[in-house]
Structure formats: structure tokens, C-alpha cells
Write a protein that holds these residues in place. Sequence first.
Motif, PDB file in Angstrom:
ATOM      1  N   ARG A  43     134.082  71.589  23.871  1.00  0.00           N
ATOM      2  CA  ARG A  43     134.802  70.509  24.540  1.00  0.00           C
ATOM      3  C   ARG A  43     134.693  69.271  23.662  1.00  0.00           C
ATOM      4  N   ASP A  44     135.594  68.332  23.826  1.00  0.00           N
ATOM      5  CA  ASP A  44     135.595  67.170  22.928  1.00  0.00           C
ATOM      6  C   ASP A  44     134.744  66.029  23.471  1.00  0.00           C
ATOM      7  N   VAL A  45     133.820  66.327  24.370  1.00  0.00           N
ATOM      8  CA  VAL A  45     132.953  65.326  24.976  1.00  0.00           C
ATOM      9  C   VAL A  45     131.551  65.894  25.131  1.00  0.00           C
ATOM     10  N   ILE A  46     130.644  65.045  25.560  1.00  0.00           N
ATOM     11  CA  ILE A  46     129.329  65.512  25.975  1.00  0.00           C
ATOM     12  C   ILE A  46     129.451  65.995  27.411  1.00  0.00           C
ATOM     13  N   SER A  47     129.148  67.248  27.622  1.00  0.00           N
ATOM     14  CA  SER A  47     129.383  67.876  28.919  1.00  0.00           C
ATOM     15  C   SER A  47     128.072  68.416  29.472  1.00  0.00           C
ATOM     16  N   GLY A  48     127.883  68.272  30.771  1.00  0.00           N
ATOM     17  CA  GLY A  48     126.672  68.755  31.415  1.00  0.00           C
ATOM     18  C   GLY A  48     126.985  69.477  32.710  1.00  0.00           C
ATOM     19  N   LEU A  49     126.102  70.376  33.105  1.00  0.00           N
ATOM     20  CA  LEU A  49     126.328  71.195  34.291  1.00  0.00           C
ATOM     21  C   LEU A  49     124.994  71.475  34.966  1.00  0.00           C
ATOM     22  N   ILE A  50     124.960  71.301  36.289  1.00  0.00           N
ATOM     23  CA  ILE A  50     123.793  71.626  37.107  1.00  0.00           C
ATOM     24  C   ILE A  50     124.238  72.603  38.184  1.00  0.00           C
ATOM     25  N   ILE A  51     123.518  73.721  38.334  1.00  0.00           N
ATOM     26  CA  ILE A  51     123.909  74.774  39.280  1.00  0.00           C
ATOM     27  C   ILE A  51     122.712  75.190  40.124  1.00  0.00           C
ATOM     28  N   HIS A  52     122.975  75.456  41.387  1.00  0.00           N
ATOM     29  CA  HIS A  52     121.988  76.103  42.246  1.00  0.00           C
ATOM     30  C   HIS A  52     122.682  77.243  42.984  1.00  0.00           C
ATOM     31  N   ARG A  53     122.037  78.400  43.010  1.00  0.00           N
ATOM     32  CA  ARG A  53     122.586  79.572  43.693  1.00  0.00           C
ATOM     33  C   ARG A  53     121.525  80.201  44.581  1.00  0.00           C
ATOM     34  N   SER A  54     121.842  80.379  45.853  1.00  0.00           N
ATOM     35  CA  SER A  54     120.998  81.086  46.805  1.00  0.00           C
ATOM     36  C   SER A  54     121.730  82.354  47.220  1.00  0.00           C
ATOM     37  N   ILE A  74     129.156  67.729  17.336  1.00  0.00           N
ATOM     38  CA  ILE A  74     128.622  66.768  16.371  1.00  0.00           C
ATOM     39  C   ILE A  74     129.821  66.139  15.677  1.00  0.00           C
ATOM     40  N   GLU A  75     129.984  64.840  15.862  1.00  0.00           N
ATOM     41  CA  GLU A  75     131.182  64.148  15.382  1.00  0.00           C
ATOM     42  C   GLU A  75     131.413  64.383  13.892  1.00  0.00           C
ATOM     43  N   ASP A  76     132.701  64.551  13.540  1.00  0.00           N
ATOM     44  CA  ASP A  76     133.164  64.710  12.168  1.00  0.00           C
ATOM     45  C   ASP A  76     132.646  65.992  11.500  1.00  0.00           C
ATOM     46  N   THR A  77     132.281  66.976  12.319  1.00  0.00           N
ATOM     47  CA  THR A  77     131.881  68.286  11.795  1.00  0.00           C
ATOM     48  C   THR A  77     132.501  69.361  12.682  1.00  0.00           C
ATOM     49  N   ASN A  78     132.331  70.596  12.293  1.00  0.00           N
ATOM     50  CA  ASN A  78     132.763  71.731  13.115  1.00  0.00           C
ATOM     51  C   ASN A  78     131.614  72.309  13.934  1.00  0.00           C
ATOM     52  N   LEU A  79     130.537  71.562  14.037  1.00  0.00           N
ATOM     53  CA  LEU A  79     129.336  72.046  14.701  1.00  0.00           C
ATOM     54  C   LEU A  79     129.237  71.533  16.133  1.00  0.00           C
ATOM     55  N   ASP A 295     131.453  64.972  32.336  1.00  0.00           N
ATOM     56  CA  ASP A 295     132.020  64.905  30.992  1.00  0.00           C
ATOM     57  C   ASP A 295     132.094  63.447  30.581  1.00  0.00           C
ATOM     58  N   PHE A 296     131.405  63.102  29.476  1.00  0.00           N
ATOM     59  CA  PHE A 296     131.395  61.731  29.002  1.00  0.00           C
ATOM     60  C   PHE A 296     131.646  61.691  27.501  1.00  0.00           C
ATOM     61  N   SER A 297     132.179  60.561  27.060  1.00  0.00           N
ATOM     62  CA  SER A 297     132.448  60.361  25.655  1.00  0.00           C
ATOM     63  C   SER A 297     131.889  59.013  25.239  1.00  0.00           C
ATOM     64  N   PHE A 298     131.473  58.912  23.965  1.00  0.00           N
ATOM     65  CA  PHE A 298     131.008  57.636  23.446  1.00  0.00           C
ATOM     66  C   PHE A 298     132.166  56.757  22.976  1.00  0.00           C
ATOM     67  N   ASN A 299     133.398  57.266  23.110  1.00  0.00           N
ATOM     68  CA  ASN A 299     134.561  56.470  22.759  1.00  0.00           C
ATOM     69  C   ASN A 299     134.791  55.404  23.820  1.00  0.00           C
ATOM     70  N   LYS A 300     135.737  54.523  23.588  1.00  0.00           N
ATOM     71  CA  LYS A 300     136.011  53.442  24.527  1.00  0.00           C
ATOM     72  C   LYS A 300     136.456  53.981  25.871  1.00  0.00           C
ATOM     73  N   ARG A 301     137.229  55.069  25.869  1.00  0.00           N
ATOM     74  CA  ARG A 301     137.681  55.663  27.114  1.00  0.00           C
ATOM     75  C   ARG A 301     136.754  56.821  27.464  1.00  0.00           C
ATOM     76  N   ALA A 302     135.942  56.610  28.489  1.00  0.00           N
ATOM     77  CA  ALA A 302     134.957  57.639  28.867  1.00  0.00           C
ATOM     78  C   ALA A 302     135.655  58.854  29.466  1.00  0.00           C
ATOM     79  N   GLY A 303     135.017  59.989  29.295  1.00  0.00           N
ATOM     80  CA  GLY A 303     135.531  61.202  29.910  1.00  0.00           C
ATOM     81  C   GLY A 303     136.415  61.987  28.973  1.00  0.00           C
ATOM     82  N   MET A 304     137.068  62.995  29.490  1.00  0.00           N
ATOM     83  CA  MET A 304     137.885  63.877  28.678  1.00  0.00           C
ATOM     84  C   MET A 304     139.067  63.144  28.067  1.00  0.00           C
ATOM     85  N   ARG A 305     139.282  63.385  26.789  1.00  0.00           N
ATOM     86  CA  ARG A 305     140.447  62.795  26.122  1.00  0.00           C
ATOM     87  C   ARG A 305     141.710  63.594  26.414  1.00  0.00           C
TER      88      ARG A 305
END
Length: 310
Positions: A43-54, A74-79, A295-305
Motif C-alpha cells: 500500500r502507498d501508506v503506513i497501514s495498521g490492523l488490529i484483530i480479535h476473533r472469538s 520505504i520511500e523512494d525504493t521498491n522495498l 492508513d496514514f501518510s507522512f505527506n501533506k494529505r493524510a491517508g490513502m492517496r
Amino acid sequence: MRKLLYIFLGLVLAVGLKAQDQAQYNHYIGNQGILNPAYNGTRDVISGLIIHRSQWLGMQDAPMNQAINVHGPIEDTNLGVGVVLENDRLGFSNNFNFMGAGSYKLKMGRNQFLSLGLQVGVTSSVYDGTKAITDIYGDPMFTRKESILGFNFGIGAYYYADGYFGGFSIPRFFRPTFDEAQDNEGSFKNTVSLESLHSYWYGGYIFDWGEVKVKPTALIRTVVGAPLTFDLSCNVLLNERLWLGASYRSISEVVFLTEYIINRQWTVRYSFDYSLSKIGTFGQYGSHEIGLQFDFSFNKRAGMRSIRYF
């Protein structure tokens, strides 16, 4: 009945019920970072997920698991990099996985990418057979407490474009197995067994149907020596906010899926599944899974681009 239930759960551990030796999730497409290391960073942002299953509510000591996944490019790389924490309680056993993931993305065409991933970490397993109520006296499986901490790793591949995707993964190669010695004692060991490897094959695509978007998906689980199991799902997006869907799992379970996109930063998911087999008479309140994604981004517009539906 309670006595029979404990014996059943103990035998599940003793034979290593391969169909659920690893945690299963209903929203497997939304949880790809846990399922497949190659997804981390795609994804083009920093993404996080929290799950609970019973699982199987109404059954004493029924399976329960939680997971956290945070990843990003990792910005400016394919990693891409990510981290996965997963806790899984099953009967007398509790497994905890801490994995660090890395991926490398290859451009295969216009808006088409292939990501290859590797994750490395540790697995902690704790087993307490003394909780069992059983007439099998002297069995070392039911007279001991064991804990083991061992190395683990997994691999995966993920191919995606604007409207479709597919993945393959073996999330963990090592698993704790009980090695019974000649003196009837034995112990747990962290080993690799080709007969116990869980592999996952999945995919899906998205298309417009009138004013709504439709997303059919499928997932296949394979374990050598165990029956193949699969999930078939279909979700519909209403008003670009609400996903509604249903799924059928080949071990005779039906699943109802919901997902609400609060905004570009936050998404909440809930699902309910019910077993159509005899086990449904014990876990009569079904299984429940809830998840929160950000989903957050360090760009001026937060979230998914750009909107991503997988």
C-alpha cells in the motif's frame, strides 16, 4: 458432556488438527499482511490492523486469537517492511508469533506489480495438559506443562493490479511437535515438517455492477495429508462506504461479512460465522471477528492517496 469436551480438545492438540493448526480469519483479504509477508509495504501508506476473533462462543475454552500488523513502504525504493504479532489460544495450548517482514516490489506492466516477501521471527508455544479431564491415565500429553521458544520464518508472493490480485504464502515453516520418547516421557520440539506446512493460495477481482462494486474472492488452504479446505466469498460496496458480503467455508461454515469505511484513514470490520456441522451444537453462539484498520501518510494529505479495495 464437559468431560467429553475436554477430551476432544486434548485430542485436537495431540493429533495436531491440521485444518486449524494456524489461526483462520474471515476477512482474509483485509488481513493480507498477516497472511502473506509479500503484502507488507504494497500500500502507498503506513497501514495498521488490529484483530480479535472469538470462535465457537458457548463452548468452554474455545479458540481465541488476536493479531496486530503494521507495515509500510520505504520511500523512494521498491522495498516494504512490516511487523506481525499474533496470539492464538487453542484448548490447552497458547502460541505467540512475533515476525518481522520485508518485501521487494517488481513492476510487471502498467499498474501491475509482483511483490516477493520474507518474514523472520520467533514462535513461543505454551502447553498445559494438566487441565485435561480424561481417563487416559499415564499419557504424557496430559501429565505435563511445556513451553518452547523457537525460530520461525515464512515466504510469500503477491501479484496485483488496479482491479485484481492474487497471492501465495507459507506464513510459518516451523511448528512445535510432540516427540514421544521410548520412556513414555517425550517433549515438544520446534521442527520443520513438510507434512505440516500450511500454504495459502488466494485471489479476487473487483468490477462495477450498476452503481455498486462487486468483489468476489477465494482462498485455498493446503496441508499435506489433510483435506484441502477453501473459502468462497463475495462482497458488495454500497455508497463507497459499506461493504456487505457472505462467505462459505468448506468445513461447513457460513460467514456474514461487513466492513465500514469511516474515512480515508479508518476502516472497521466485523464478521459472524456459524458452523453447520455438529460442532455448532457446542459453539451455539457462532464465531465473531472484529478488526480496525488505519492508513496514514507522512505527506501533506493524510491517508490513502488512491482508494485501494484490497
